[in-house]
Design a protein around this motif. Sequence first.
Motif, PDB file in Angstrom:
ATOM      1  N   ASN A 150       0.808  -1.223   0.000  1.00  0.00           N
ATOM      2  CA  ASN A 150       0.000   0.000   0.000  1.00  0.00           C
ATOM      3  C   ASN A 150       0.838   1.268   0.000  1.00  0.00           C
ATOM      4  O   ASN A 150       0.420   2.302  -0.530  1.00  0.00           O
ATOM      5  CB  ASN A 150      -0.914   0.011   1.227  1.00  0.00           C
ATOM      6  N   LYS A 151       2.019   1.210   0.602  1.00  0.00           N
ATOM      7  CA  LYS A 151       2.837   2.420   0.674  1.00  0.00           C
ATOM      8  C   LYS A 151       3.369   2.816  -0.690  1.00  0.00           C
ATOM      9  O   LYS A 151       3.369   3.997  -1.062  1.00  0.00           O
ATOM     10  CB  LYS A 151       3.997   2.201   1.646  1.00  0.00           C
ATOM     11  N   ARG A 152       3.843   1.854  -1.436  1.00  0.00           N
ATOM     12  CA  ARG A 152       4.462   2.148  -2.736  1.00  0.00           C
ATOM     13  C   ARG A 152       3.551   1.815  -3.912  1.00  0.00           C
ATOM     14  O   ARG A 152       3.923   2.008  -5.065  1.00  0.00           O
ATOM     15  CB  ARG A 152       5.772   1.366  -2.867  1.00  0.00           C
ATOM     16  N   HIS A 153       2.369   1.289  -3.623  1.00  0.00           N
ATOM     17  CA  HIS A 153       1.393   0.911  -4.655  1.00  0.00           C
ATOM     18  C   HIS A 153       2.020  -0.040  -5.683  1.00  0.00           C
ATOM     19  O   HIS A 153       2.068   0.235  -6.876  1.00  0.00           O
ATOM     20  CB  HIS A 153       0.815   2.146  -5.348  1.00  0.00           C
ATOM     21  N   ILE A 154       2.506  -1.169  -5.151  1.00  0.00           N
ATOM     22  CA  ILE A 154       3.113  -2.192  -6.004  1.00  0.00           C
ATOM     23  C   ILE A 154       2.284  -3.469  -5.890  1.00  0.00           C
ATOM     24  O   ILE A 154       1.968  -3.921  -4.787  1.00  0.00           O
ATOM     25  CB  ILE A 154       4.567  -2.475  -5.583  1.00  0.00           C
ATOM     26  N   LEU A 155       1.915  -4.030  -7.030  1.00  0.00           N
ATOM     27  CA  LEU A 155       1.209  -5.304  -7.082  1.00  0.00           C
ATOM     28  C   LEU A 155       2.220  -6.417  -7.336  1.00  0.00           C
ATOM     29  O   LEU A 155       2.984  -6.363  -8.298  1.00  0.00           O
ATOM     30  CB  LEU A 155       0.159  -5.298  -8.192  1.00  0.00           C
ATOM     31  N   PHE A 156       2.229  -7.426  -6.451  1.00  0.00           N
ATOM     32  CA  PHE A 156       3.087  -8.596  -6.622  1.00  0.00           C
ATOM     33  C   PHE A 156       2.219  -9.758  -7.102  1.00  0.00           C
ATOM     34  O   PHE A 156       1.132  -9.991  -6.554  1.00  0.00           O
ATOM     35  CB  PHE A 156       3.766  -8.982  -5.312  1.00  0.00           C
ATOM     36  N   ILE A 157       2.700 -10.484  -8.091  1.00  0.00           N
ATOM     37  CA  ILE A 157       1.971 -11.654  -8.576  1.00  0.00           C
ATOM     38  C   ILE A 157       2.934 -12.843  -8.672  1.00  0.00           C
ATOM     39  O   ILE A 157       4.116 -12.688  -8.995  1.00  0.00           O
ATOM     40  CB  ILE A 157       1.300 -11.413  -9.948  1.00  0.00           C
ATOM     41  N   SER A 181       4.172  -1.460 -10.745  1.00  0.00           N
ATOM     42  CA  SER A 181       3.906  -0.223 -10.023  1.00  0.00           C
ATOM     43  C   SER A 181       2.645   0.436 -10.572  1.00  0.00           C
ATOM     44  O   SER A 181       2.515   0.656 -11.781  1.00  0.00           O
ATOM     45  CB  SER A 181       5.088   0.735 -10.157  1.00  0.00           C
ATOM     46  N   PHE A 182       1.706   0.763  -9.675  1.00  0.00           N
ATOM     47  CA  PHE A 182       0.461   1.452 -10.035  1.00  0.00           C
ATOM     48  C   PHE A 182       0.411   2.847  -9.417  1.00  0.00           C
ATOM     49  O   PHE A 182      -0.636   3.475  -9.382  1.00  0.00           O
ATOM     50  CB  PHE A 182      -0.746   0.641  -9.562  1.00  0.00           C
ATOM     51  N   GLU A 183       1.542   3.326  -8.923  1.00  0.00           N
ATOM     52  CA  GLU A 183       1.564   4.604  -8.230  1.00  0.00           C
ATOM     53  C   GLU A 183       1.172   5.753  -9.146  1.00  0.00           C
ATOM     54  O   GLU A 183       0.375   6.624  -8.770  1.00  0.00           O
ATOM     55  CB  GLU A 183       2.946   4.832  -7.627  1.00  0.00           C
ATOM     56  N   LYS A 184       1.716   5.779 -10.358  1.00  0.00           N
ATOM     57  CA  LYS A 184       1.401   6.865 -11.301  1.00  0.00           C
ATOM     58  C   LYS A 184      -0.063   6.839 -11.710  1.00  0.00           C
ATOM     59  O   LYS A 184      -0.717   7.889 -11.806  1.00  0.00           O
ATOM     60  CB  LYS A 184       2.296   6.754 -12.531  1.00  0.00           C
ATOM     61  N   LEU A 185      -0.598   5.646 -11.950  1.00  0.00           N
ATOM     62  CA  LEU A 185      -1.994   5.534 -12.362  1.00  0.00           C
ATOM     63  C   LEU A 185      -2.920   6.064 -11.279  1.00  0.00           C
ATOM     64  O   LEU A 185      -3.849   6.841 -11.560  1.00  0.00           O
ATOM     65  CB  LEU A 185      -2.317   4.074 -12.683  1.00  0.00           C
ATOM     66  N   ILE A 186      -2.683   5.692 -10.038  1.00  0.00           N
ATOM     67  CA  ILE A 186      -3.544   6.148  -8.947  1.00  0.00           C
ATOM     68  C   ILE A 186      -3.406   7.654  -8.745  1.00  0.00           C
ATOM     69  O   ILE A 186      -4.380   8.346  -8.429  1.00  0.00           O
ATOM     70  CB  ILE A 186      -3.190   5.373  -7.662  1.00  0.00           C
ATOM     71  N   SER A 187      -2.198   8.164  -8.952  1.00  0.00           N
ATOM     72  CA  SER A 187      -1.981   9.605  -8.817  1.00  0.00           C
ATOM     73  C   SER A 187      -2.696  10.388  -9.908  1.00  0.00           C
ATOM     74  O   SER A 187      -3.324  11.418  -9.643  1.00  0.00           O
ATOM     75  CB  SER A 187      -0.485   9.903  -8.837  1.00  0.00           C
ATOM     76  N   VAL A 188      -2.623   9.896 -11.147  1.00  0.00           N
ATOM     77  CA  VAL A 188      -3.272  10.597 -12.266  1.00  0.00           C
ATOM     78  C   VAL A 188      -4.780  10.605 -12.104  1.00  0.00           C
ATOM     79  O   VAL A 188      -5.453  11.616 -12.364  1.00  0.00           O
ATOM     80  CB  VAL A 188      -2.862   9.936 -13.607  1.00  0.00           C
ATOM     81  N   LEU A 189      -5.331   9.477 -11.636  1.00  0.00           N
ATOM     82  CA  LEU A 189      -6.781   9.396 -11.469  1.00  0.00           C
ATOM     83  C   LEU A 189      -7.245  10.063 -10.185  1.00  0.00           C
ATOM     84  O   LEU A 189      -8.462  10.149  -9.926  1.00  0.00           O
ATOM     85  CB  LEU A 189      -7.225   7.930 -11.473  1.00  0.00           C
ATOM     86  N   LYS A 196      10.644 -19.197   0.122  1.00  0.00           N
ATOM     87  CA  LYS A 196      11.770 -18.268  -0.007  1.00  0.00           C
ATOM     88  C   LYS A 196      11.346 -16.864   0.405  1.00  0.00           C
ATOM     89  O   LYS A 196      10.183 -16.478   0.253  1.00  0.00           O
ATOM     90  CB  LYS A 196      12.298 -18.256  -1.439  1.00  0.00           C
ATOM     91  N   LEU A 197      12.320 -16.104   0.907  1.00  0.00           N
ATOM     92  CA  LEU A 197      12.107 -14.714   1.309  1.00  0.00           C
ATOM     93  C   LEU A 197      12.822 -13.808   0.330  1.00  0.00           C
ATOM     94  O   LEU A 197      14.000 -14.023   0.003  1.00  0.00           O
ATOM     95  CB  LEU A 197      12.632 -14.470   2.725  1.00  0.00           C
ATOM     96  N   VAL A 198      12.109 -12.774  -0.121  1.00  0.00           N
ATOM     97  CA  VAL A 198      12.646 -11.866  -1.135  1.00  0.00           C
ATOM     98  C   VAL A 198      12.551 -10.437  -0.621  1.00  0.00           C
ATOM     99  O   VAL A 198      11.490 -10.010  -0.148  1.00  0.00           O
ATOM    100  CB  VAL A 198      11.875 -11.998  -2.465  1.00  0.00           C
ATOM    101  N   SER A 199      13.642  -9.721  -0.698  1.00  0.00           N
ATOM    102  CA  SER A 199      13.623  -8.293  -0.374  1.00  0.00           C
ATOM    103  C   SER A 199      13.057  -7.535  -1.565  1.00  0.00           C
ATOM    104  O   SER A 199      13.594  -7.625  -2.676  1.00  0.00           O
ATOM    105  CB  SER A 199      15.034  -7.795  -0.054  1.00  0.00           C
ATOM    106  N   THR A 200      11.987  -6.788  -1.356  1.00  0.00           N
ATOM    107  CA  THR A 200      11.369  -6.043  -2.458  1.00  0.00           C
ATOM    108  C   THR A 200      12.022  -4.679  -2.669  1.00  0.00           C
ATOM    109  O   THR A 200      11.530  -3.889  -3.478  1.00  0.00           O
ATOM    110  CB  THR A 200       9.869  -5.859  -2.192  1.00  0.00           C
ATOM    111  N   GLU A 201      13.080  -4.410  -1.937  1.00  0.00           N
ATOM    112  CA  GLU A 201      13.852  -3.192  -2.174  1.00  0.00           C
ATOM    113  C   GLU A 201      15.102  -3.509  -2.992  1.00  0.00           C
ATOM    114  O   GLU A 201      15.393  -2.841  -3.981  1.00  0.00           O
ATOM    115  CB  GLU A 201      14.230  -2.537  -0.846  1.00  0.00           C
ATOM    116  N   ALA A 202      15.837  -4.543  -2.580  1.00  0.00           N
ATOM    117  CA  ALA A 202      17.034  -4.948  -3.331  1.00  0.00           C
ATOM    118  C   ALA A 202      16.718  -5.983  -4.399  1.00  0.00           C
ATOM    119  O   ALA A 202      17.552  -6.254  -5.263  1.00  0.00           O
ATOM    120  CB  ALA A 202      18.079  -5.506  -2.371  1.00  0.00           C
ATOM    121  N   TRP A 203      15.518  -6.586  -4.340  1.00  0.00           N
ATOM    122  CA  TRP A 203      15.080  -7.621  -5.270  1.00  0.00           C
ATOM    123  C   TRP A 203      16.112  -8.752  -5.341  1.00  0.00           C
ATOM    124  O   TRP A 203      16.670  -9.065  -6.372  1.00  0.00           O
ATOM    125  CB  TRP A 203      14.791  -7.059  -6.666  1.00  0.00           C
ATOM    126  N   GLU A 204      16.300  -9.371  -4.179  1.00  0.00           N
ATOM    127  CA  GLU A 204      17.171 -10.535  -4.077  1.00  0.00           C
ATOM    128  C   GLU A 204      16.620 -11.469  -3.007  1.00  0.00           C
ATOM    129  O   GLU A 204      15.900 -11.044  -2.106  1.00  0.00           O
ATOM    130  CB  GLU A 204      18.601 -10.114  -3.731  1.00  0.00           C
TER     131      GLU A 204
END
Length: 1018
Positions: free
Chosen positions: A707-714, A725-733, A801-809
Motif C-alpha cells: 500500500n505504501k508504494r502501490h506495487i502489485l506482486f503476482i 507499479s500502479f503509483e502513477k496511475l492512482i496519482s493521475v486518477l 523463499k524470502l525476497v527483499s522487495t527493495e534490493a530484489w534478491e
Amino acid sequence: MQERLERKPTVLPSERAAYANKLELEEELLLDLTMNLDSFTICEIKKEFDKKSGALDLEDFVNSLRFYFDQWKPNLENRDKIMLKLIIQLFKDIDINKNGIVEWEEFTNYIIEKATALNAMKKTRTDVIKNYSLSPVLIACPNSMTVERLVLMETLDRIGVIEDYTHIVKFYNPETGKTMGKELQVQNEEFQQINIHQASYLYKGPRRVIVNNAAFLPEPEYQYLVTLCNDGTIRSWGTNGSHFHSMNHKGGYPILYCKEPQRAVAWNYLNRILYTGDSEGDIKIWNYEDRESNFPAQVLSEGHEDLVTDIFAIPKFEFLFSCSLDRKVILWDTISNKPRRVYSSHTQGVLSLAFNSEYRLLFSSGFDHDIYVWNPYIDSAAFTIEGHSASLVGVKVLPNSPQIISADIDGYVKVWDIRNLSCVQTFNIEEKRSGERFSLNDFLYIPKLQRLIFGGKSLVFYDYDKNCSPHLVDDNIPLGCYYTPNSQKMVTPIVNKVKLWNALTGKYENFYAPSADGDISCAEMDYLAKRIILGNQKGHVRVYNIKNGALMKSLTDHKAEINCISSSTQLNLIVTSSLDMVIMVHDDNVLSDSHLLYYVDEVWSIAHSLKLVYFLDMLVIGAGDGSVKFWDLEAGELSDHEFSHNREISAIQVVELYPLVFSCDVSGEVKLWSLPPSPYKWCNIYKFLNLDQEGVNSYVQSTEYDNKRHILFIGDEKGCLKAFSFEKLISVLEIAPISSDGRENKLKCLRNQLGKDLPDLPKNLVYQISSMKLHSESIRHLHFMTENSTLITTSYDKNVKLVSTEAWEVIGALQQGLNMRPYAKTEFESQIPWRFYLNTSAIDAQIDSEINKLSQNMEKQNLNPKPHDERSMLIEGRGFMEPQTLMNLIKVKRPNKFSRIPTLKSTLFQTKIKINPQKLSRNHSLMLVNAKAIKDKKLSELNRSMIDKKIRPPEKESKYKILNKSFVQPSKLQTLPSLSNIYKNDNYKSSLILQKRLSKSVFKTASKLAEALSEPYF
C-alpha cells in the motif's frame, strides 16, 4: 533457569542467534511464571477482574499479577524488570483481539488453551506418531511382472520378493534396495517314496511350479525359508550366506505334500509347529521337528468353508487366528485345536490379520473397505475403523509402537493411532507414479530401519520421521507461510501439521498437529497475527492459537473440502467456502464460540477466491465461472453489480483503504476495478496480460499488494515473481484513501450517486519493476511484510523463499534439514544465507519504554505489593506466613513438611461459620459479638488449614453470632475450585446442583477451566 540466564556461551555464531537464545530463555521463564497460576490464584485474580467490571488494562493487569507473583524466583538477578517484562508479554499473549484490555473470558480461555497446548507438546515430545516420507530408494522390476508377496528376513538383513505367477524368489537389501545373492528357483521334482495309503493327500492338478507364499523361520538353529507352491508341496531352504539351497535331502527336512495348494502360512516358534491354509478352507498342522513324515499331523476342517487367506499364530497366548473368503475370522485353541470363537461381522471376504499384544486387540481387513477391531474374548467387533474407499490389501501392527498401517488397492496408505483409533497420516503411492498403475499387492515393515516397503509394479520405500529432502521446507507441499511479529516466528501450514520457524535464524523449531480427522486444505492467518484458521478436506473449519496450536473454536461444517477462507478483525467475521458451492459467513465476536450469520448458495459456481473488505462492508467473491460478485454484508444479499472475465477467477486482491480491487484469471489476465465511493465506481480502469519470457500467457495464482508504494506482486504458474507499479496511475486518477468506516463510505456513495467517466490515460502509467524466476513450479501463496518490505513465496516445489522487495534478491529460505545454518559448510547452504532483517534494537527499545512507563506510574500511585496480614494468610492458605509464626499461634508441634496448601474447598466448605464470599480474602468486615468469638474464629481457620497435614488440634465448638443476615451458606458458593474438585471426584450430584444455579454457558466455561486446572502443569 537462573543458571542459564547467567551462563555466557563462549562462542556466539551471530548477534541474531544470541538474541534468539535470549528470547528462548524468556519463553522458558514465562512458562515457569504461568505455571504459578494455580486454582486459588485464579480465583483471587477473578476478584480483581470483578472490581474492574470484568476487564483489566495493561497497568491494572501488571499490578494485580505482581501482587500474586510476589514470591516467584526471589533470587533471580534483575528480577523486577524481568518479571515486568514477562507479565507484559503474558498480557499481549492473552489479548487476542489486541484491544488493549484483557477480559475475564480471554484470561480463562488462555489458561485452558495453555494447559491443552502444554499437554499436547508433552505428547509430541514423547509418543506422538510422526510422518512417513518417500525414500529416494526405488527398485525397478520388469514391466511384465508384479510383486505378489513380500517376505521379511530380518536376521539376514534381506527381504524376499515373490512375483506374480513365477517359480522364482528374489532377494533385496532393504536398506539400499540392491539385489542380494542368487535368486531362488523352485524346480518341479518327483515325489519322494510315500505310503500308498497316504496317496490321497497328493495334489492332482497341473504340475507347473508357482510359488504362492513363503515364510521365514528366524530362529538361529533354522534360518530357513519355507515356500508354498501350487503343486501342493511345501519345501524348506537353507542359506550359506550368498544364496539359498534345498534342505529336502536325506538328513534334512522332507518335502511336505498336500492335497490342495497351500495359500497361507504361520510359524509357532515355541512349539516348532507350521500352520498352513488351503483353498478348501482347511488348516493343516505340521510338526516341523518330525523329519520322517511328509504329511500333516492334524487337519482343522471344521472352521472355514472357502480359501484361507491369512493365518496368525500367537504362541504366548496360545492363540491361532485365521481368516477366509467365507467372511469369517476364527480364534482357535492351540491346545485342543478347536474353534474358541467365530467372528462373523465382515460383510465380504477377509484378507489380512494383525494382532497387538500390548492392547490385546485383533485387527482384520478385506474386501469391505473397513478395519474391524476385535477383543479376542468377545464375539462381536469392538470397533470399526472407517476411512478407506476401496478393498484393503492388508493391515499391519507395528511392533513396540502404537501404529497401525493399512493400505488399499487404489494405493492409499493410512497410519492409525491404536490408542484412539484415529488416522494420523494418509498418503497415496499411485500419486508418486507417472504413466502406469502401481497395483499394490503387499507391504511389510522393517523394524530395524523404521521403513515401510510396498510391492506392486516395483518396490517403493517409505521412511519414518526422516527428512529425505533437507533443502525443502517439508516433504509435503506447504499451503503458505506467514510471519507473526508478536513472537518473531514464521508459520507454515502443511497437509497434516503446522510448522514453526525462528524468524531470527531461519531454523525449524517445533510443530503442532491441529487435527487428525482430515488433511488441511486451506489456511488463513487473521489480521492481528494471533490466530490461524484451518479448513480440511472433510469440510471442517477450526480456529487455533497461532503460537501454540491450541484449539479456540470450531465453525459450522461444510459438506465438502474447504478451498477458501477470509477473515476480518474489524468486522468480526470469518468467511469460508467449499467445493459444494456454498459460502458461509460466521460471527467472530466471541473468542470461544461462533454461529452462522449467512448461508450463501446463490453464486452457482465454486468460489476460487474470497476477500472481506471491512472498509466497504462487503465480501468480494471470485467465482469459477469468471465472475467477480459482491455480497453486501449489511443487507445480507448479493449486489446487482458484477465484473466478468473470460476464464475462471484465480485470485482477488483488495487494496486496503482504497476503493480498488484486482482480479486475476487462469488465462493470465489481470484487471483493476474501481469501487464506490470512487468517482469511477464499478469501472475497469486498467488491465494487462501476464506473459512469460516467450510471450505466452502465464496463469496468476497468488497476489499481494504494497500500500505504501502501490506495487502489485503476482506469482504465476511458471514459478516467477513479478512486481508492477500502479503509483502513477492512482496519482493521475486522483484516487485518494477512504475512511476505515464502512458505513461512512456508504453514505458518501449515497451522496454522490453520479460517477465520472474514465479519462483517456497516457501510456506507461503502469510498468513492471521486477521479474524473478524463483521456483520450478507454480507459486501458490504470497505473504508481504510491510515492516521490512519482505515478501514470502510458497510454491508447489515445496520451497519457501524470502525476497527483499527493495534490493530484489533472495534473503533466505526455510529448509527443514539445515538447522545449523550459522555453521553451514556445504555449498548449498552458502547459496542462500539467512539475511532476513529484524530490528531487534527497536523491539527492545519499545519493550523498555513500556516497562519504564509502567514503573513510573506504579511509583506515583504507590502500588507496589504490600505484605499480607496474618489473618488473610490463614484464610487464603497461600503459605506466605512463616511456618514458625503459624506454629506459635496454634501451639502444636511443627510437622516435618509444611508444603501442602489447603484447597479453597477445605477453606470454605469445612467451616461452620457463615461467611460472606465477597468478603473472604483480605476484606475482614465480619462483625463478631465479642473477643472470644475472634479467638475461636482464628482457631477454626487454623484447624481448616491443617487438615491436609493430619494435625488434629483439640476440637472446639465456636459460638458465633453474626449480625449480617444476608450471608450465603458455604454449600451454595459457586466457585471454580469447587468445580475442579467436583471434576476430580466425579461428584455428579454436586455438578447437577451447580449446573442448575449457573447459566449453561457459564457452567460450560467453568467446567472446562476446572478440567484444565486439574492438569499437572497448573
